[in-house]
Design a protein around this motif. Structure first.
Motif, PDB file in Angstrom:
ATOM      1  N   ASP A 158      34.461  29.383  31.084  1.00  0.00           N
ATOM      2  CA  ASP A 158      35.149  28.322  30.349  1.00  0.00           C
ATOM      3  C   ASP A 158      36.665  28.380  30.473  1.00  0.00           C
ATOM      4  O   ASP A 158      37.321  27.369  30.343  1.00  0.00           O
ATOM      5  N   GLY A 159      37.243  29.558  30.683  1.00  0.00           N
ATOM      6  CA  GLY A 159      38.701  29.682  30.733  1.00  0.00           C
ATOM      7  C   GLY A 159      39.276  29.075  32.000  1.00  0.00           C
ATOM      8  O   GLY A 159      38.987  29.540  33.104  1.00  0.00           O
ATOM      9  N   LYS A 160      40.094  28.028  31.862  1.00  0.00           N
ATOM     10  CA  LYS A 160      40.698  27.367  33.015  1.00  0.00           C
ATOM     11  C   LYS A 160      41.788  28.266  33.600  1.00  0.00           C
ATOM     12  O   LYS A 160      42.623  28.819  32.884  1.00  0.00           O
ATOM     13  N   LEU A 161      41.786  28.418  34.936  1.00  0.00           N
ATOM     14  CA  LEU A 161      42.767  29.262  35.604  1.00  0.00           C
ATOM     15  C   LEU A 161      44.166  28.676  35.493  1.00  0.00           C
ATOM     16  O   LEU A 161      44.361  27.474  35.662  1.00  0.00           O
ATOM     17  N   HIS A 162      45.131  29.533  35.223  1.00  0.00           N
ATOM     18  CA  HIS A 162      46.533  29.128  35.191  1.00  0.00           C
ATOM     19  C   HIS A 162      47.228  29.569  36.473  1.00  0.00           C
ATOM     20  O   HIS A 162      47.841  28.764  37.172  1.00  0.00           O
ATOM     21  N   SER A 163      47.120  30.862  36.813  1.00  0.00           N
ATOM     22  CA  SER A 163      47.753  31.383  38.024  1.00  0.00           C
ATOM     23  C   SER A 163      47.080  32.683  38.433  1.00  0.00           C
ATOM     24  O   SER A 163      46.433  33.353  37.630  1.00  0.00           O
ATOM     25  N   VAL A 164      47.261  33.022  39.712  1.00  0.00           N
ATOM     26  CA  VAL A 164      46.716  34.263  40.258  1.00  0.00           C
ATOM     27  C   VAL A 164      47.809  34.924  41.075  1.00  0.00           C
ATOM     28  O   VAL A 164      48.394  34.299  41.959  1.00  0.00           O
ATOM     29  N   ARG A 165      48.097  36.185  40.768  1.00  0.00           N
ATOM     30  CA  ARG A 165      49.088  36.954  41.519  1.00  0.00           C
ATOM     31  C   ARG A 165      48.336  38.074  42.226  1.00  0.00           C
ATOM     32  O   ARG A 165      47.607  38.840  41.597  1.00  0.00           O
ATOM     33  N   ILE A 168      45.031  37.695  37.024  1.00  0.00           N
ATOM     34  CA  ILE A 168      44.587  36.324  36.801  1.00  0.00           C
ATOM     35  C   ILE A 168      45.010  35.912  35.396  1.00  0.00           C
ATOM     36  O   ILE A 168      44.601  36.533  34.415  1.00  0.00           O
ATOM     37  N   LEU A 169      45.832  34.883  35.314  1.00  0.00           N
ATOM     38  CA  LEU A 169      46.187  34.315  34.010  1.00  0.00           C
ATOM     39  C   LEU A 169      45.328  33.078  33.806  1.00  0.00           C
ATOM     40  O   LEU A 169      45.208  32.238  34.693  1.00  0.00           O
ATOM     41  N   TYR A 170      44.703  32.993  32.621  1.00  0.00           N
ATOM     42  CA  TYR A 170      43.842  31.851  32.336  1.00  0.00           C
ATOM     43  C   TYR A 170      44.046  31.395  30.898  1.00  0.00           C
ATOM     44  O   TYR A 170      44.511  32.148  30.045  1.00  0.00           O
ATOM     45  N   HIS A 171      43.715  30.150  30.656  1.00  0.00           N
ATOM     46  CA  HIS A 171      43.808  29.571  29.320  1.00  0.00           C
ATOM     47  C   HIS A 171      42.582  30.011  28.511  1.00  0.00           C
ATOM     48  O   HIS A 171      41.452  29.898  28.981  1.00  0.00           O
ATOM     49  N   MET A 172      42.824  30.486  27.308  1.00  0.00           N
ATOM     50  CA  MET A 172      41.711  30.895  26.457  1.00  0.00           C
ATOM     51  C   MET A 172      40.883  29.661  26.081  1.00  0.00           C
ATOM     52  O   MET A 172      41.447  28.623  25.737  1.00  0.00           O
ATOM     53  N   PRO A 173      39.557  29.750  26.158  1.00  0.00           N
ATOM     54  CA  PRO A 173      38.720  28.576  25.892  1.00  0.00           C
ATOM     55  C   PRO A 173      38.901  27.987  24.496  1.00  0.00           C
ATOM     56  O   PRO A 173      38.946  26.769  24.336  1.00  0.00           O
ATOM     57  N   ASP A 174      39.018  28.828  23.475  1.00  0.00           N
ATOM     58  CA  ASP A 174      39.140  28.342  22.098  1.00  0.00           C
ATOM     59  C   ASP A 174      40.558  27.907  21.747  1.00  0.00           C
ATOM     60  O   ASP A 174      40.759  27.124  20.822  1.00  0.00           O
ATOM     61  N   HIS A 175      41.537  28.446  22.466  1.00  0.00           N
ATOM     62  CA  HIS A 175      42.953  28.130  22.217  1.00  0.00           C
ATOM     63  C   HIS A 175      43.635  27.878  23.566  1.00  0.00           C
ATOM     64  O   HIS A 175      44.295  28.754  24.108  1.00  0.00           O
ATOM     65  N   PRO A 176      43.485  26.685  24.135  1.00  0.00           N
ATOM     66  CA  PRO A 176      43.968  26.417  25.493  1.00  0.00           C
ATOM     67  C   PRO A 176      45.478  26.569  25.674  1.00  0.00           C
ATOM     68  O   PRO A 176      45.948  26.706  26.798  1.00  0.00           O
ATOM     69  N   HIS A 177      46.235  26.591  24.592  1.00  0.00           N
ATOM     70  CA  HIS A 177      47.682  26.750  24.720  1.00  0.00           C
ATOM     71  C   HIS A 177      48.080  28.220  24.870  1.00  0.00           C
ATOM     72  O   HIS A 177      49.230  28.520  25.159  1.00  0.00           O
ATOM     73  N   LEU A 215      47.604  31.972  26.845  1.00  0.00           N
ATOM     74  CA  LEU A 215      47.185  32.550  28.119  1.00  0.00           C
ATOM     75  C   LEU A 215      46.682  33.972  27.899  1.00  0.00           C
ATOM     76  O   LEU A 215      47.230  34.724  27.105  1.00  0.00           O
ATOM     77  N   GLN A 216      45.660  34.327  28.652  1.00  0.00           N
ATOM     78  CA  GLN A 216      45.095  35.676  28.636  1.00  0.00           C
ATOM     79  C   GLN A 216      45.191  36.227  30.053  1.00  0.00           C
ATOM     80  O   GLN A 216      45.104  35.485  31.026  1.00  0.00           O
ATOM     81  N   SER A 217      45.360  37.531  30.171  1.00  0.00           N
ATOM     82  CA  SER A 217      45.467  38.175  31.479  1.00  0.00           C
ATOM     83  C   SER A 217      44.181  38.929  31.790  1.00  0.00           C
ATOM     84  O   SER A 217      43.587  39.567  30.919  1.00  0.00           O
ATOM     85  N   PHE A 218      43.758  38.863  33.049  1.00  0.00           N
ATOM     86  CA  PHE A 218      42.586  39.585  33.524  1.00  0.00           C
ATOM     87  C   PHE A 218      42.972  40.255  34.839  1.00  0.00           C
ATOM     88  O   PHE A 218      43.534  39.608  35.724  1.00  0.00           O
ATOM     89  N   ILE A 219      42.670  41.546  34.981  1.00  0.00           N
ATOM     90  CA  ILE A 219      42.976  42.278  36.213  1.00  0.00           C
ATOM     91  C   ILE A 219      41.684  42.464  36.998  1.00  0.00           C
ATOM     92  O   ILE A 219      40.691  42.982  36.478  1.00  0.00           O
ATOM     93  N   TRP A 220      41.704  42.053  38.261  1.00  0.00           N
ATOM     94  CA  TRP A 220      40.556  42.164  39.161  1.00  0.00           C
ATOM     95  C   TRP A 220      40.962  43.078  40.308  1.00  0.00           C
ATOM     96  O   TRP A 220      42.064  42.950  40.859  1.00  0.00           O
ATOM     97  N   GLN A 221      40.080  44.008  40.710  1.00  0.00           N
ATOM     98  CA  GLN A 221      40.397  44.916  41.806  1.00  0.00           C
ATOM     99  C   GLN A 221      39.158  45.141  42.649  1.00  0.00           C
ATOM    100  O   GLN A 221      38.082  45.439  42.123  1.00  0.00           O
ATOM    101  N   GLN A 222      39.323  44.993  43.968  1.00  0.00           N
ATOM    102  CA  GLN A 222      38.189  45.103  44.882  1.00  0.00           C
ATOM    103  C   GLN A 222      38.727  45.305  46.296  1.00  0.00           C
ATOM    104  O   GLN A 222      39.858  44.966  46.596  1.00  0.00           O
TER     105      GLN A 222
END
Length: 87
Positions: free
Chosen positions: A58-65, A18-27, A29-36
């Motif tokens: 707060d972090g707006k989603l950019h993309s999900v792979r 999951i790539l999302y925009h950081m809340p404090d710096h919207p320009h 992107l931060q990566s988050f790995i989800w597994q289930q």
């Protein structure tokens, strides 16, 4: 429902990057790995998680792979021919 029951019903290990925009710096992107364990192709567990994300974080989603792999297949099971006990 146990994990083995889910696997036998077709659940697969699902990984989402999951790539999302950081809340404090919207320009930025931060990566988050989800597994289930989840059911392909509709991915109801991932969908619920992403709904939670959009409504509560707060972090707006950019993309999900999404990637998925079947862990247990019918060919992985075989009947035992016997049992031996060694002391």
């Amino acid at each position: 429902m146990t994990e083995m029951q889910r696997l036998l019903q077709g659940y697969r290990m699902t990984t989402a990057e999951i790539l999302y925009h950081m809340p404090d710096h919207p320009h930025l992107l931060q990566s988050f790995i989800w597994q289930q364990l989840d059911l392909a192709p509709k991915f109801p567990v991932l969908t619920r998680f992403l709904d939670f994300w959009t409504h509560n974080l707060d972090g707006k989603l950019h993309s999900v792979r999404v990637g998925t792999m079947e862990i247990v297949r019918a060919s992985d099971f075989s009947h035992a021919q016997g049992e031996w006990v060694v002391h």
